[in-house]
Motif scaffolding. Structure first.
Motif, short mmCIF file in Angstrom:
data_model
loop_
_atom_site.label_atom_id
_atom_site.label_comp_id
_atom_site.label_asym_id
_atom_site.label_seq_id
_atom_site.Cartn_x
_atom_site.Cartn_y
_atom_site.Cartn_z
N ARG A 8 0.93 -1.41 -0.16
CA ARG A 8 -0.12 -0.01 0.04
C ARG A 8 1.13 1.18 -0.02
O ARG A 8 1.70 1.44 0.97
CB ARG A 8 -0.91 0.06 1.27
CG ARG A 8 -1.90 1.35 1.34
CD ARG A 8 -2.93 0.95 2.37
NE ARG A 8 -2.59 0.91 3.72
CZ ARG A 8 -2.56 1.73 4.56
NH1 ARG A 8 -2.56 3.05 4.18
NH2 ARG A 8 -1.97 1.36 5.83
N VAL A 10 1.36 5.07 0.37
CA VAL A 10 0.73 6.43 1.01
C VAL A 10 1.56 7.41 0.61
O VAL A 10 2.79 7.81 0.36
CB VAL A 10 1.01 6.56 2.53
CG1 VAL A 10 0.60 7.70 3.22
CG2 VAL A 10 0.39 5.34 3.02
N GLN A 44 -4.63 5.27 -3.59
CA GLN A 44 -5.66 4.95 -2.73
C GLN A 44 -5.49 5.58 -1.23
O GLN A 44 -6.62 5.70 -0.56
CB GLN A 44 -5.86 3.56 -2.50
CG GLN A 44 -6.21 2.82 -3.79
CD GLN A 44 -6.84 1.49 -3.66
OE1 GLN A 44 -5.99 0.53 -2.95
NE2 GLN A 44 -7.95 1.04 -4.07
N TYR A 45 -4.43 6.31 -1.03
CA TYR A 45 -4.18 7.16 0.22
C TYR A 45 -3.25 8.24 -0.15
O TYR A 45 -2.29 8.13 -0.57
CB TYR A 45 -3.56 6.02 1.14
CG TYR A 45 -3.51 6.98 2.56
CD1 TYR A 45 -2.64 7.91 2.86
CD2 TYR A 45 -4.33 6.26 3.65
CE1 TYR A 45 -2.72 8.47 4.20
CE2 TYR A 45 -4.11 6.82 4.95
CZ TYR A 45 -3.46 7.98 4.95
OH TYR A 45 -3.42 8.58 6.31
N GLU A 47 -2.10 12.05 1.41
CA GLU A 47 -2.02 12.91 2.31
C GLU A 47 -2.13 14.31 1.54
O GLU A 47 -1.31 14.77 1.20
CB GLU A 47 -0.70 12.70 3.19
CG GLU A 47 -0.78 13.59 4.46
CD GLU A 47 0.44 13.32 5.21
OE1 GLU A 47 0.58 12.63 6.10
OE2 GLU A 47 1.72 13.56 4.88
N VAL A 76 -10.97 5.95 -2.09
CA VAL A 76 -9.52 6.80 -1.73
C VAL A 76 -9.64 7.57 -0.54
O VAL A 76 -10.73 8.26 -0.06
CB VAL A 76 -9.23 7.89 -2.83
CG1 VAL A 76 -8.16 8.64 -2.85
CG2 VAL A 76 -9.09 7.12 -4.28
N VAL A 77 -8.66 7.57 0.18
CA VAL A 77 -8.53 8.22 1.74
C VAL A 77 -7.74 9.39 1.21
O VAL A 77 -6.65 9.43 0.74
CB VAL A 77 -7.73 7.31 2.69
CG1 VAL A 77 -7.70 8.23 4.06
CG2 VAL A 77 -8.62 6.14 3.07
N TYR A 78 -8.33 10.56 1.61
CA TYR A 78 -7.80 11.89 1.53
C TYR A 78 -7.42 12.22 2.94
O TYR A 78 -8.38 12.88 3.83
CB TYR A 78 -8.73 12.91 0.87
CG TYR A 78 -9.03 12.38 -0.44
CD1 TYR A 78 -8.35 12.97 -1.56
CD2 TYR A 78 -10.11 11.69 -0.79
CE1 TYR A 78 -8.65 12.57 -3.00
CE2 TYR A 78 -10.70 11.34 -1.83
CZ TYR A 78 -9.64 11.67 -3.19
OH TYR A 78 -9.99 11.49 -4.39
N ALA A 79 -6.17 12.18 3.32
CA ALA A 79 -5.89 12.38 4.76
C ALA A 79 -5.31 13.83 5.09
O ALA A 79 -5.07 14.41 3.99
CB ALA A 79 -4.85 11.37 5.52
N GLU A 98 -9.41 10.92 7.56
CA GLU A 98 -8.17 10.28 8.39
C GLU A 98 -7.32 11.16 8.57
O GLU A 98 -6.90 12.45 7.75
CB GLU A 98 -7.85 9.07 7.66
CG GLU A 98 -6.64 8.38 8.46
CD GLU A 98 -6.15 7.19 7.97
OE1 GLU A 98 -5.13 6.85 7.76
OE2 GLU A 98 -7.19 6.40 7.40
N ARG A 140 -3.44 8.12 12.14
CA ARG A 140 -1.99 7.46 11.93
C ARG A 140 -0.76 8.35 12.65
O ARG A 140 -1.13 9.52 12.86
CB ARG A 140 -1.77 7.58 10.30
CG ARG A 140 -0.71 6.80 9.75
CD ARG A 140 -0.86 6.93 8.41
NE ARG A 140 0.23 5.88 7.77
CZ ARG A 140 1.25 6.06 6.88
NH1 ARG A 140 1.80 7.43 6.97
NH2 ARG A 140 1.84 5.21 6.48
N ASP A 232 5.57 5.00 2.52
CA ASP A 232 5.38 6.58 2.14
C ASP A 232 6.21 7.02 1.13
O ASP A 232 7.25 6.69 1.06
CB ASP A 232 5.32 7.44 3.49
CG ASP A 232 4.60 7.09 4.53
OD1 ASP A 232 3.78 5.92 4.41
OD2 ASP A 232 4.56 7.57 5.60
#
Length: 301
Positions: A8, A10, A44-45, A47, A76-79, A98, A140, A232
């Protein structure tokens, strides 16, 4: 243990990559387009922003506008980074799903970076994490300077393990281990990870390695053999650390994806689109592309 079947990624470029740009403040439109393009490439992630004082980080002063402007894709995570309660409140208002908090494994770095001790910084996160939980927002945790500090030099892996454990116990679902100044080497990285894994399951750990000395890919390959499957990265190698002299930036997403593709490890990321994005964003902000793969494949674009 062997290499993972899937990693995954980031993507930290829109936040960690842009926050320290010293030129004019990058427009909200450019940031929004960068995030949308990254999602389109299969990230999919992402920041996406940092809810911090514009006085301290001018490039992140439009965090709310960025979060309002992006076209959110399902899955999709928008952190966002939220170092304190005020930041978290801003993130909640902006619909962030997140957030991340940021500690250090070095006392000197903590003092120079956020003007408090490691213990004080961790104590500040308790109400942040509690409020996030009330709003069903996952948190996180980052630990910086895990393989070396610009002020203290080598860092005891036991200290990294201790801070990581505290963040986990507070409620962080994942701990990202940051080689902030990029001084790590494969053996050093594996020794650090082995010590941290005694306190935190390796399935809850991520690697956030900078490429200052050109060691990031080698270090990532090493820790993947010991169970790391979250990495990351920053498109075009954008970013760095304002408090770390000579720290040239995060490992480039393009370089990591190219390596993982060659290893047969799935990421779900389209490398060709990624190369286009890296070349586009570096043109927009007037800096060189820090990705070797981006430069090699970008000649045709």
């Amino acid at each position: 243990m062997g290499l993972p079947e899937k990693v995954r990624i980031v993507e930290v470029g829109p936040r960690d990559g842009l926050q320290n740009e010293s030129g004019p403040v990058i427009s909200t439109d450019i940031k929004v387009e960068l995030i949308n393009r990254l999602a389109d490439a299969g990230m999919q992630y992402i920041e996406s922003a940092s809810f911090v004082s514009p006085k301290w980080v001018p490039q992140m002063g439009d965090a709310s506008a960025v979060m309002a402007g992006i076209s959110r894709r399902e899955g999709v995570v928008y952190a966002a980074l939220t170092p304190n309660l005020k930041g978290l409140e801003g993130a909640i208002a902006a619909g962030v799903e997140e957030v991340a908090v940021f500690g250090a494994a070095s006392e000197s770095f903590s003092q120079k970076n956020i003007n408090c001790s490691i213990a004080e910084s961790l104590a500040r996160f308790i109400p942040v994490i509690e409020l996030a939980k009330q709003h069903d927002i996952r948190v996180r945790g980052y630990v910086s300077t895990v393989l070396g500090c610009p002020y203290e030099g080598d860092i005891d892996p036991a200290q990294v393990a201790s801070v990581s454990r505290e963040l986990l116990d507070m409620g962080c679902y994942e701990i990202s281990l940051g080689d902030t100044i990029g001084v790590g080497t494969p053996t050093k990285a594996r020794k650090m990870l082995a010590r941290v894994a005694n306190e935190v399951p390796v399935t809850k750990l991520a690697a956030h390695f900078h490429d200052t000395y050109g060691q990031a890919l080698a270090n990532l390959y090493a820790v993947m053999q010991d169970g790391i499957s979250v990495i990351d990265t920053s498109v075009a190698g954008l970013g760095g650390c304002p408090y770390a002299k000579g720290a040239s930036g995060n490992v480039a997403t393009e370089d990591v994806v190219y390596m993982l593709n060659g290893l047969g490890i799935k990421t779900g990321v389209d490398l060709d689109k990624l190369v286009e994005i890296g070349n586009w964003i570096t043109r927009q902000i007037g800096r060189n592309n820090g990705s070797k793969v981006g430069l090699a494949l970008g000649c045709d674009q």
